[in-house]
Motif scaffolding. Structure first.
Motif, PDB file in Angstrom:
ATOM      1  N   MET A 240      70.622   1.472  47.862  1.00 20.89           N
ATOM      2  CA  MET A 240      69.583   0.979  48.319  1.00 20.89           C
ATOM      3  C   MET A 240      69.782   1.719  49.729  1.00 20.89           C
ATOM      4  SD  MET A 240      67.700  -1.432  48.905  1.00 20.89           S
ATOM      5  CE  MET A 240      67.807  -3.695  48.944  1.00 20.89           C
ATOM      6  N   ASN A 241      68.071   2.484  50.045  1.00 22.06           N
ATOM      7  CA  ASN A 241      68.069   3.691  50.871  1.00 22.06           C
ATOM      8  C   ASN A 241      67.354   3.102  51.996  1.00 22.06           C
ATOM      9  OD1 ASN A 241      69.988   5.717  50.541  1.00 22.06           O
ATOM     10  ND2 ASN A 241      68.751   5.972  48.303  1.00 22.06           N
ATOM     11  N   THR A 242      66.817   3.391  53.156  1.00 22.44           N
ATOM     12  CA  THR A 242      66.194   3.214  54.416  1.00 22.44           C
ATOM     13  C   THR A 242      65.163   4.239  54.171  1.00 22.44           C
ATOM     14  OG1 THR A 242      68.108   1.961  55.865  1.00 22.44           O
ATOM     15  CG2 THR A 242      65.849   2.891  57.032  1.00 22.44           C
ATOM     16  N   LEU A 243      64.103   4.381  54.710  1.00 20.81           N
ATOM     17  CA  LEU A 243      62.972   4.602  54.797  1.00 20.81           C
ATOM     18  C   LEU A 243      62.544   4.902  55.915  1.00 20.81           C
ATOM     19  CD1 LEU A 243      61.313   5.134  51.410  1.00 20.81           C
ATOM     20  CD2 LEU A 243      62.931   6.831  52.106  1.00 20.81           C
ATOM     21  N   TYR A 244      62.599   6.172  57.105  1.00 16.37           N
ATOM     22  CA  TYR A 244      61.696   6.569  57.981  1.00 16.37           C
ATOM     23  C   TYR A 244      60.050   6.751  58.027  1.00 16.37           C
ATOM     24  CZ  TYR A 244      61.667   7.573  63.308  1.00 16.37           C
ATOM     25  OH  TYR A 244      61.165   7.419  64.798  1.00 16.37           O
ATOM     26  N   ARG A 245      59.520   5.792  58.997  1.00 16.78           N
ATOM     27  CA  ARG A 245      57.804   6.802  59.380  1.00 16.78           C
ATOM     28  C   ARG A 245      57.868   6.723  60.614  1.00 16.78           C
ATOM     29  NH1 ARG A 245      53.657   3.765  56.336  1.00 16.78           N
ATOM     30  NH2 ARG A 245      52.446   5.151  57.317  1.00 16.78           N
ATOM     31  N   LEU A 246      57.165   6.787  61.757  1.00 19.60           N
ATOM     32  CA  LEU A 246      56.567   7.565  63.101  1.00 19.60           C
ATOM     33  C   LEU A 246      55.047   6.866  62.604  1.00 19.60           C
ATOM     34  CD1 LEU A 246      57.195   7.250  66.512  1.00 19.60           C
ATOM     35  CD2 LEU A 246      57.286   9.409  65.962  1.00 19.60           C
TER      36      LEU A 246
ATOM     37  N   SER B 294      49.490  -2.378  60.960  1.00 25.07           N
ATOM     38  CA  SER B 294      49.483  -3.972  60.365  1.00 25.07           C
ATOM     39  C   SER B 294      49.540  -3.543  58.414  1.00 25.07           C
ATOM     40  CB  SER B 294      48.337  -4.867  60.222  1.00 25.07           C
ATOM     41  OG  SER B 294      48.097  -5.083  61.735  1.00 25.07           O
ATOM     42  N   LEU B 295      48.766  -2.958  57.773  1.00 30.27           N
ATOM     43  CA  LEU B 295      49.445  -1.975  57.030  1.00 30.27           C
ATOM     44  C   LEU B 295      50.312  -1.936  56.051  1.00 30.27           C
ATOM     45  CD1 LEU B 295      48.095  -1.738  53.810  1.00 30.27           C
ATOM     46  CD2 LEU B 295      46.710   0.818  54.540  1.00 30.27           C
ATOM     47  N   ALA B 296      51.105  -0.521  57.253  1.00 35.55           N
ATOM     48  CA  ALA B 296      52.866  -1.002  56.842  1.00 35.55           C
ATOM     49  C   ALA B 296      53.745  -1.742  56.645  1.00 35.55           C
ATOM     50  CB  ALA B 296      52.863   0.158  57.717  1.00 35.55           C
ATOM     51  N   LEU B 297      53.465  -3.097  57.508  1.00 37.90           N
ATOM     52  CA  LEU B 297      54.017  -4.052  57.033  1.00 37.90           C
ATOM     53  C   LEU B 297      53.955  -4.947  56.299  1.00 37.90           C
ATOM     54  CD1 LEU B 297      53.779  -5.288  61.466  1.00 37.90           C
ATOM     55  CD2 LEU B 297      55.730  -4.450  60.204  1.00 37.90           C
ATOM     56  N   ALA B 298      52.135  -4.830  55.571  1.00 37.02           N
ATOM     57  CA  ALA B 298      51.535  -5.790  54.332  1.00 37.02           C
ATOM     58  C   ALA B 298      52.260  -5.186  53.481  1.00 37.02           C
ATOM     59  CB  ALA B 298      50.329  -5.526  54.364  1.00 37.02           C
ATOM     60  N   LYS B 299      52.777  -3.876  53.528  1.00 32.50           N
ATOM     61  CA  LYS B 299      54.175  -3.074  52.616  1.00 32.50           C
ATOM     62  C   LYS B 299      55.315  -3.374  52.433  1.00 32.50           C
ATOM     63  CE  LYS B 299      49.854   0.828  51.516  1.00 32.50           C
ATOM     64  NZ  LYS B 299      49.552   1.906  51.143  1.00 32.50           N
ATOM     65  N   GLY B 300      55.389  -4.222  53.292  1.00 25.73           N
ATOM     66  CA  GLY B 300      57.304  -4.754  53.342  1.00 25.73           C
ATOM     67  C   GLY B 300      57.878  -3.591  55.190  1.00 25.73           C
ATOM     68  N   TRP B 301      57.039  -2.691  54.970  1.00 23.59           N
ATOM     69  CA  TRP B 301      57.992  -2.054  56.366  1.00 23.59           C
ATOM     70  C   TRP B 301      58.015  -2.795  57.137  1.00 23.59           C
ATOM     71  CZ3 TRP B 301      58.767   3.353  56.054  1.00 23.59           C
ATOM     72  CH2 TRP B 301      58.410   4.079  54.648  1.00 23.59           C
ATOM     73  N   ASP B 302      59.065  -2.325  58.097  1.00 29.73           N
ATOM     74  CA  ASP B 302      60.047  -3.719  59.783  1.00 29.73           C
ATOM     75  C   ASP B 302      59.596  -2.319  60.354  1.00 29.73           C
ATOM     76  OD1 ASP B 302      60.323  -5.755  58.331  1.00 29.73           O
ATOM     77  OD2 ASP B 302      62.536  -4.334  57.088  1.00 29.73           O
TER      78      ASP B 302
ATOM     79  N   ALA C 100      57.811   3.226  65.967  1.00 28.61           N
ATOM     80  CA  ALA C 100      58.330   3.448  64.226  1.00 28.61           C
ATOM     81  C   ALA C 100      58.722   2.070  63.178  1.00 28.61           C
ATOM     82  CB  ALA C 100      59.668   3.901  64.644  1.00 28.61           C
ATOM     83  N   VAL C 101      58.446   2.988  62.777  1.00 33.93           N
ATOM     84  CA  VAL C 101      59.211   1.154  61.251  1.00 33.93           C
ATOM     85  C   VAL C 101      59.966   1.896  59.975  1.00 33.93           C
ATOM     86  CG1 VAL C 101      56.797   0.474  61.594  1.00 33.93           C
ATOM     87  CG2 VAL C 101      56.761   2.593  60.207  1.00 33.93           C
ATOM     88  N   THR C 102      60.366   1.476  59.367  1.00 32.46           N
ATOM     89  CA  THR C 102      61.606   1.259  58.519  1.00 32.46           C
ATOM     90  C   THR C 102      61.148   0.689  56.891  1.00 32.46           C
ATOM     91  OG1 THR C 102      63.192  -0.357  59.631  1.00 32.46           O
ATOM     92  CG2 THR C 102      63.500   1.831  60.176  1.00 32.46           C
ATOM     93  N   LYS C 103      61.826   0.709  56.079  1.00 33.24           N
ATOM     94  CA  LYS C 103      61.455   0.415  55.183  1.00 33.24           C
ATOM     95  C   LYS C 103      63.063   0.655  54.103  1.00 33.24           C
ATOM     96  CE  LYS C 103      58.481  -0.665  51.403  1.00 33.24           C
ATOM     97  NZ  LYS C 103      57.983  -0.816  50.404  1.00 33.24           N
TER      98      LYS C 103
ATOM     99  N   MET D 222      58.804  12.939  48.999  1.00 32.97           N
ATOM    100  CA  MET D 222      58.073  11.186  48.523  1.00 32.97           C
ATOM    101  C   MET D 222      56.888  11.598  49.750  1.00 32.97           C
ATOM    102  SD  MET D 222      61.700   8.767  49.168  1.00 32.97           S
ATOM    103  CE  MET D 222      61.590   7.348  48.358  1.00 32.97           C
ATOM    104  N   LYS D 223      56.260  10.696  49.499  1.00 34.31           N
ATOM    105  CA  LYS D 223      55.290  10.380  49.826  1.00 34.31           C
ATOM    106  C   LYS D 223      55.398   8.924  50.466  1.00 34.31           C
ATOM    107  CE  LYS D 223      51.502  13.294  48.004  1.00 34.31           C
ATOM    108  NZ  LYS D 223      51.268  13.681  48.323  1.00 34.31           N
ATOM    109  N   LEU D 224      55.599   9.060  51.809  1.00 32.58           N
ATOM    110  CA  LEU D 224      56.332   7.283  52.729  1.00 32.58           C
ATOM    111  C   LEU D 224      55.091   6.274  52.130  1.00 32.58           C
ATOM    112  CD1 LEU D 224      58.000   9.108  54.899  1.00 32.58           C
ATOM    113  CD2 LEU D 224      59.588   8.452  53.753  1.00 32.58           C
ATOM    114  N   GLY D 225      54.077   6.969  52.713  1.00 34.88           N
ATOM    115  CA  GLY D 225      52.967   6.041  53.142  1.00 34.88           C
ATOM    116  C   GLY D 225      52.463   5.195  51.666  1.00 34.88           C
ATOM    117  N   GLU D 226      53.514   5.823  50.497  1.00 34.63           N
ATOM    118  CA  GLU D 226      53.044   4.764  49.394  1.00 34.63           C
ATOM    119  C   GLU D 226      53.767   4.006  49.154  1.00 34.63           C
ATOM    120  OE1 GLU D 226      51.892   8.370  46.396  1.00 34.63           O
ATOM    121  OE2 GLU D 226      49.994   8.659  47.916  1.00 34.63           O
ATOM    122  N   GLN D 227      55.113   4.017  49.688  1.00 31.69           N
ATOM    123  CA  GLN D 227      56.433   3.693  49.526  1.00 31.69           C
ATOM    124  C   GLN D 227      55.831   2.331  49.584  1.00 31.69           C
ATOM    125  OE1 GLN D 227      59.074   5.058  47.826  1.00 31.69           O
ATOM    126  NE2 GLN D 227      57.635   6.793  47.792  1.00 31.69           N
TER     127      GLN D 227
END
Length: 68
Positions: A1-7, A21-29, A50-53, A63-68
């Motif tokens: 399991m790996n943690t991804l990070y986006r700002l 809201s879209l990031a949260l709907a896709k499972g980002w925290d 910042a969000v992580t997944k 990786m295209k983080l927004g597509e994860q």
């Protein structure tokens, strides 16, 4: 399991809320508190969050983080 990070960043409009809201709907925290700052170049306020997944894939800089 790996943690991804986006700002996520955007001008202070509803687009920022939709982006988060879209990031949260896709499972980002949410990670930490949002930030709010004046962009002197554009003369507008900007927001950041910042969000992580957790993912079952190996991390790659390609990786295209927004597509994860």
């Amino acid at each position: 399991m790996n943690t991804l990070y986006r700002l996520l960043t955007e001008e202070d409009t509803s687009e920022f809320c939709h982006k988060v809201s879209l990031a949260l709907a896709k499972g980002w925290d949410l990670y930490g508190s949002p930030s709010y700052a004046f962009d002197h170049t554009s003369g507008k306020m900007r927001c950041a969050q910042a969000v992580t997944k957790q993912v079952h894939a190996d991390y790659s800089a390609d990786m295209k983080l927004g597509e994860q």
